[in-house]
Enzyme design. Sequence first.
Site, PDB file in Angstrom:
ATOM      1  N   SER A  84       0.442  -1.146  -0.159  1.00 39.00           N
ATOM      2  CA  SER A  84       0.251  -0.248   0.098  1.00 39.00           C
ATOM      3  C   SER A  84       0.898   1.240  -0.105  1.00 39.00           C
ATOM      4  O   SER A  84       0.771   2.128  -0.089  1.00 39.00           O
ATOM      5  CB  SER A  84      -1.173   0.263   1.189  1.00 39.00           C
ATOM      6  OG  SER A  84      -0.535   0.409   2.469  1.00 39.00           O
ATOM      7  N   THR A 203      -2.572   2.873   2.998  1.00 33.57           N
ATOM      8  CA  THR A 203      -1.742   3.960   3.795  1.00 33.57           C
ATOM      9  C   THR A 203      -1.697   3.843   4.489  1.00 33.57           C
ATOM     10  O   THR A 203      -1.515   3.099   4.899  1.00 33.57           O
ATOM     11  CB  THR A 203      -2.704   5.104   3.012  1.00 33.57           C
ATOM     12  OG1 THR A 203      -3.570   5.360   1.960  1.00 33.57           O
ATOM     13  CG2 THR A 203      -2.098   6.163   4.098  1.00 33.57           C
ATOM     14  N   THR A 221       1.443   7.349   0.787  1.00 34.46           N
ATOM     15  CA  THR A 221       0.211   6.667  -0.008  1.00 34.46           C
ATOM     16  C   THR A 221       0.759   6.128  -1.316  1.00 34.46           C
ATOM     17  O   THR A 221       1.334   6.193  -1.890  1.00 34.46           O
ATOM     18  CB  THR A 221      -1.295   6.764   0.156  1.00 34.46           C
ATOM     19  OG1 THR A 221      -1.646   5.188   0.015  1.00 34.46           O
ATOM     20  CG2 THR A 221      -1.319   7.640  -0.771  1.00 34.46           C
ATOM     21  N   ARG A 231      -4.074  10.097 -10.984  1.00 34.84           N
ATOM     22  CA  ARG A 231      -5.448   9.986  -9.901  1.00 34.84           C
ATOM     23  C   ARG A 231      -4.442  11.169  -9.091  1.00 34.84           C
ATOM     24  O   ARG A 231      -3.577  10.578  -8.209  1.00 34.84           O
ATOM     25  CB  ARG A 231      -5.950   9.410 -10.124  1.00 34.84           C
ATOM     26  CG  ARG A 231      -7.117   9.044  -8.546  1.00 34.84           C
ATOM     27  CD  ARG A 231      -6.316   8.140  -7.562  1.00 34.84           C
ATOM     28  NE  ARG A 231      -7.700   7.860  -6.222  1.00 34.84           N
ATOM     29  CZ  ARG A 231      -6.931   7.817  -5.354  1.00 34.84           C
ATOM     30  NH1 ARG A 231      -6.259   7.424  -4.843  1.00 34.84           N
ATOM     31  NH2 ARG A 231      -8.495   7.964  -4.126  1.00 34.84           N
ATOM     32  N   GLY A 233      -5.360  11.049  -4.317  1.00 30.57           N
ATOM     33  CA  GLY A 233      -6.041  10.985  -3.533  1.00 30.57           C
ATOM     34  C   GLY A 233      -6.401  11.828  -2.461  1.00 30.57           C
ATOM     35  O   GLY A 233      -6.121  12.816  -2.631  1.00 30.57           O
ATOM     36  N   THR A 254      -6.778   7.012   6.390  1.00 33.19           N
ATOM     37  CA  THR A 254      -6.624   6.410   5.192  1.00 33.19           C
ATOM     38  C   THR A 254      -8.180   5.311   4.280  1.00 33.19           C
ATOM     39  O   THR A 254      -9.552   5.887   5.330  1.00 33.19           O
ATOM     40  CB  THR A 254      -5.515   5.268   5.371  1.00 33.19           C
ATOM     41  OG1 THR A 254      -6.813   4.035   6.476  1.00 33.19           O
ATOM     42  CG2 THR A 254      -4.821   4.915   6.465  1.00 33.19           C
ATOM     43  N   GLY A 255      -7.699   5.214   3.559  1.00 33.40           N
ATOM     44  CA  GLY A 255      -9.568   4.202   3.073  1.00 33.40           C
ATOM     45  C   GLY A 255      -9.749   4.951   1.611  1.00 33.40           C
ATOM     46  O   GLY A 255      -9.406   6.056   1.364  1.00 33.40           O
TER      47      GLY A 255
END
Length: 358
Positions: A84, A203, A221, A231, A233, A254-255
């Site tokens: 990750s 992450t 991450t 992209r 995040g 995170t997520g």
Amino acid sequence: MPTELDRRAFLQSAAVATVAAATGARTALAQSDAPSAARPVVIASANGTNATAKAADMIASGADPLDAVVAGVGLVEADPNDHSVGLGGLPNEDGVVELDASVMHGPTHRAGAVAALRNIVHPAAVAQRVLERTDHVLLVGEGALRFARAHGFPETELLTDEARRIWLHWKETHSERDDWIAPPAGDKAQSWLQHVQTFTYGTINCCAVDAAGNVAGVTTTSGLSYKIPGRVGDSPIIGAGLYVDNAVGAAGATGRGEAVILNAGSFSVVEQMRGGLAPQDACLAVLKRISDRTKDPRLLDANGKPNYQVYFYAITRDGRYGSAAMWSNFGRRAEFSIYAAGRNRTEDAACLYEGRPA
Ligand code: ASP
């Protein structure tokens, strides 16, 4: 005599209790609402047990909390078995690893970040360099890579053989309507299928407070796996994947980064703590807000709840800490890493919803 702050804190915890009753939110009792006599306190995502230990050690020996958390997450960035983050992170849809990271330093209220950075194992250290050696906050893509080069960061192929084969397996199996053919049964990548599912997100966030109440944080991450190239995040977005305010504390996420960006997640958690909520309650309150604002049917499960996972991690300048997740078990049990009261360990995160999406 109760102060205005006490009154607000009381009203807000009553509001969280109502949220908990309405949603069945589970609170994790082990988390600390009491100021910790023994700082440092260092919190991280569940994959950060080595990071919290290292950062706490460094702070105890006098290091600045920012240097400590960046060194702590550096262990995870360099670990090829953590898919990750950093080296061995899962790549974008073209098979190229693109990293995002941010840092924020409470005492100076400065931040630095990099996004879509290729070929550098330690994006968090580059983000720290952005903070220290530029007047900017965020550098992206080619510019971020050139900046890292200028500062002598070595370039490395970040795609490990295992991460490549997991990506290839995804590429060969995610659609029937292309020219890629699924690998034969028994292909080694089959045994990594669990990674394909488990590590779609992932992450490390790590935040720390030292004995003087100075706070710092980092989030680093490889982002959403198989993402569209370019992209970005939440992790490198100050206020989304990370926020630090030395007068209050710090929070990280995170997520599903898109949900965290859309709700200014970490900033909101810090603001909830400023308003008087304990760290765990602040995390739950923002998760509830994210859940309420999720409208797109594509992102809802059969019961109308978000079909994705988000975690928050939070500490206050006086050493309280807490963490909460949208779901208690989204493929894995919701936990976080914590160093507090002289002990490094993993604890259960609170959760807004029990179990996993229907
Ligand atoms: N928040 C990260 C992102 O959206 C991924 C993760 O934490 O799992 O890029």
